[in-house]
Design an enzyme around this catalytic site. Structure first.
Site, PDB file in Angstrom:
ATOM      1  N   ASP A 177      43.286  12.413  46.589  1.00 36.65           N
ATOM      2  CA  ASP A 177      44.472  12.151  47.402  1.00 36.65           C
ATOM      3  C   ASP A 177      44.356  12.760  48.791  1.00 36.65           C
ATOM      4  O   ASP A 177      45.219  12.544  49.640  1.00 36.65           O
ATOM      5  CB  ASP A 177      45.727  12.675  46.704  1.00 36.65           C
ATOM      6  N   ASN A 178      43.308  13.550  49.013  1.00 33.41           N
ATOM      7  CA  ASN A 178      43.100  14.161  50.325  1.00 33.41           C
ATOM      8  C   ASN A 178      41.851  13.632  51.010  1.00 33.41           C
ATOM      9  O   ASN A 178      41.284  14.289  51.888  1.00 33.41           O
ATOM     10  CB  ASN A 178      43.026  15.684  50.191  1.00 33.41           C
ATOM     11  N   GLY A 181      59.026  19.191  46.473  1.00 36.71           N
ATOM     12  CA  GLY A 181      58.699  18.360  47.628  1.00 36.71           C
ATOM     13  C   GLY A 181      58.974  19.017  48.964  1.00 36.71           C
ATOM     14  O   GLY A 181      58.807  18.378  50.009  1.00 36.71           O
TER      15      GLY A 181
END
Length: 392
Positions: free
Chosen positions: A150-151, A24
């Site tokens: 997701d983009n 992350g």
């Protein structure tokens, strides 16, 4: 104050429940790329998220090598993506899906709030926004690089600048992303993959589309028609833009063939995408420097002769047309070798001055900046950047 609501999100701050096996965190270089390219897109007038701040964390992240870590605060109209709807749909959370759709409509498309078929209207609005957005990308030679569900932001903003890039020499099959081995997200594939992503949005919405249509079959039929309208909408936006890029501000038969022929000649002759269109403004009254961008300059000469014949049927005078062409054809883009040079100076030497200079140039992409002429030039052979990477 505009009164518009904005989302702020930290990127690179650490693992979340969606990080899978990743840490992350983010490396400084890719976060600088996102800052630079999103600001370049904003200056070009293309809807985009923006970077509020970029912070070096003083820690290191580990990818192929040890890299300095960083995080950005990203600002968006919202961070609702196609993938957000998929997340609820796959869990068969129909109440959550309806609540998310109502929220997205109220936030981004409030004119649909009271219409009888608001969910179909919402899908239609997202398709329209994405068609216009992708056309804008294609008109400046931008390649997103990782255009998954997701983009794709339902607001119609460009989001997530991972392995993105602007083309130098034009070719429709151009790919930069280090992970795109099959060319799924190649330059010319961007409209096609956007349709695929929007079809996934329609699938996610089917339970609530069917309920307002009076049946699943009718909801499916209407959603399919909306998705099927993307290509015509995209082509309308792209065709208008490409005519303007070559100085045609009225529409006549043969205009699109003329533009397509130029693109084909550029692809076969390694012509720089940005400078070819920018320098066309100098060709209106006679031969200029565009031919120098072509491996075979005579290929351009033949096209230019027919182009000038077409220009003669335009109502504008040459000076006005030249000015209008410069307003749609940027001189300065975030060229890969300039972005990488700024990143290298910062990560290797702690010198952010090239980063700041590049941002200053890109803030005025359509202006002549004689003192910054070098930033407009394509890379030398040894400066070419062939791969870009995602840093999170």
């Amino acid at each position: 104050m505009s009164g518009q609501l904005r989302d702020v999100q930290l990127k690179g701050s650490g693992p979340t429940r969606f990080s899978r096996n990743g840490d992350g965190r983010a490396a400084l270089g890719p976060m600088m790329r996102e800052y630079i390219v999103s600001e370049a897109m904003h200056a070009l007038g293309i809807p985009t998220t923006r970077t509020l701040s970029l912070v070096a964390t003083g820690e290191h992240v580990y990818r192929e090598t040890r890299l300095p870590g960083a995080l950005i605060a990203r600002v968006a109209a919202s961070h609702i993506r196609v993938g957000t709807f998929q997340y609820l749909a796959v869990r068969e959370d129909i109440d959550g899906l309806r609540a998310l759709a109502d929220y997205a409509i109220a936030r981004h498309y409030p004119h649909l709030t009271e219409v009888p078929r608001r969910y179909l209207g919402f899908l239609n609005a997202v398709v329209e926004a994405q068609a216009k957005l992708v056309a804008q990308w294609m008109l400046v030679g931008f390649i997103h690089g990782v255009l998954n569900t997701d983009n794709v932001a339902i607001s119609g903003e460009t989001i997530d600048y991972g392995p993105c890039a602007f083309m130098d020499a034009y070719h429709p099959a151009t790919v930069f992303s280090s992970i795109d081995h099959q060319g799924r997200y190649a330059f010319a594939n961007q409209p096609r993959i956007t349709v695929w992503n929007l079809a996934r949005l329609a699938e996610a919405l089917l339970p609530i589309l069917g309920s307002e249509a009076g049946g699943d079959d009718e909801g499916f039929k209407q959603a399919k028609a909306v998705i099927g309208s993307f290509q015509a909408r995209y082509e309308a936006a792209f065709h208008e833009g490409i005519r303007h890029k070559i100085g045609l501000f009225t529409e006549q038969p043969g205009d699109l063939d003329l533009a397509a022929e130029l693109l084909d000649l550029m692809a076969r002759n390694g012509a720089d995408f940005t400078l070819t269109f920018r320098d066309l403004a100098h060709e209106i009254g006679g031969a200029g420097r565009v031919r120098n961008h072509f491996i075979d300059p005579t290929a351009f000469d033949s096209w230019a002769s027919r182009w000038r014949e077409r220009l003669a049927r335009e109502p504008e005078n040459a000076a006005d047309r030249r000015a209008r062409m410069r307003r749609v054809n940027p001189k300065y883009i975030a060229r890969n070798h300039r972005v990488e040079a700024a990143i290298a100076a910062a990560t290797d030497e702690g010198d952010f001055r090239p980063f700041q200079s590049l941002l200053a140039v890109l803030a005025r992409p359509f202006d002549e900046q004689p003192e910054m002429e070098e930033y407009a030039q394509p890379p030398a052979d040894e400066e070419r950047v062939l791969n870009t990477f995602c840093g999170t």
